[in-house]
Write an enzyme that holds these catalytic residues in place. Sequence first.
Site, PDB file in Angstrom:
ATOM      1  CB  CYS A 166      -3.859  -3.054   6.198  1.00  0.00           C
ATOM      2  SG  CYS A 166      -3.237  -1.432   6.449  1.00  0.00           S
ATOM      3  CD  GLN A 196      -8.508  -1.211  -0.472  1.00  0.00           C
ATOM      4  OE1 GLN A 196      -7.342  -2.316  -0.163  1.00  0.00           O
ATOM      5  NE2 GLN A 196      -9.114  -0.493   0.664  1.00  0.00           N
ATOM      6  N   GLY A 224       0.851  -1.229  -0.403  1.00  0.00           N
ATOM      7  CA  GLY A 224      -0.271   0.206  -0.356  1.00  0.00           C
ATOM      8  C   GLY A 224       0.487   1.277   0.004  1.00  0.00           C
ATOM      9  CB  CYS A 252      17.548   7.142  21.895  1.00  0.00           C
ATOM     10  SG  CYS A 252      17.324   5.729  20.624  1.00  0.00           S
ATOM     11  CG  ASN A 281       6.764  -6.260   9.929  1.00  0.00           C
ATOM     12  OD1 ASN A 281       7.373  -6.467  10.806  1.00  0.00           O
ATOM     13  ND2 ASN A 281       6.722  -6.693   9.036  1.00  0.00           N
ATOM     14  CB  CYS A 312      16.038   7.533  15.611  1.00  0.00           C
ATOM     15  SG  CYS A 312      15.677   6.486  17.277  1.00  0.00           S
TER      16      CYS A 312
END
Length: 382
Positions: free
Chosen positions: A303, A183, A152, A360, A242, A286
């Site tokens: 989705c 679609q 997509g 981080c 994902n 990040c």
Amino acid sequence: MDHDSSPSAVDRITPAQAHRRQAEGVLLIDVRESHERALGGAEGSTGVSRAELEANPDAVIPTRSTPVMLICQVGGRSLQAAQSLVEAGFRAVCSVDGGTDRWVAEGLPVSAVEGDVDFHERYSRHLRLPEVGEAGQRRLHDARVAIVGAGGLGSPAAYYLAAAGVGSLVLADDDVVDRSNLQRQILHTDARVGVPKVESARIALNALNPSVDVDAFPERIGAGNVERLIASADVVIDGADNFPARYLLNDACVQLRKPLVYGAVHRFEGQVSVFDAGRHRGDAPCYRCLFPEPPPPESAPNCAEAGVLGVVPGVIGLLQATEAIKLILGLGDPLRGRLLHFDALAMRFRETRLHADPQCPVCTPGTPFPGYIDYARFCAGQ
């Protein structure tokens, strides 16, 4: 000749008149840009862009009294340039009405087409932009963009990057085309259901722009292949669906100092940002600065589970392509340190400022790279 009543009026002549005068030795100057002149023009004309001519007319025209004729594509720019010359004291300037288009239509002799015709025709609208021009288009041609995911988000991003003339695209996706993809995943067709997505994408992209080199890898990205897939890229686009892939891509891009164009969609909404901490440690965030830990799976279904309005990935993927082009060309203000949200139902964009996380574990200045982890376990909370 046609005369205007104003004191500094410019004489206008027809292409036939210009051709006769040219045969008598009168100088004909084509004031179009170089990419326009490369597609042919009035035979025997001297090519000097309008800006160059107006900046230094004495370098082209011997004296203020030298007869000179100006021609462009349809007559507008040459008339304006001639007016500037008259105001600068040149006394024998005229403009060719109808320009090169009329010259060609009347069957007058034209010069041979120069250089790469496909390049100048295909990218003519880019070439007209001073911020891009031929130099910028060559940079796009020399650039390499890696796109993880040919679904997509990857579909519109890859499609517009190929159309824009990005010379090399790396596509990585281990999935095959399913009818439910059609679609929203515009690179694919019903006839290619069951075909690997990267191969289907390669067919569509080369049909649009045969000059684009598409490296198709029917692979699922992982710690073992991520650096091989993105190491040579100038920009990386996250088209994954994902969280393990997103964290992996983020860590690899920080380690390899690659800008990462992030995108995500959910139902009627999407978001996009540029994570460039690898090149701007301590200043740019990040992905881990935004999401130190992945949300639980039940709060972030994909989705297939939650559904998505088909045009939303198109909007977000198009924005990702825009950011990639800006990064390649060094144009504008990238979405570095900004998260752009899109709400399709409200047709509203809003922006959230992002900051580098001083704690981080991946992008903090001076922090050694911790190495790749088991991202599937990390995202599962184990």
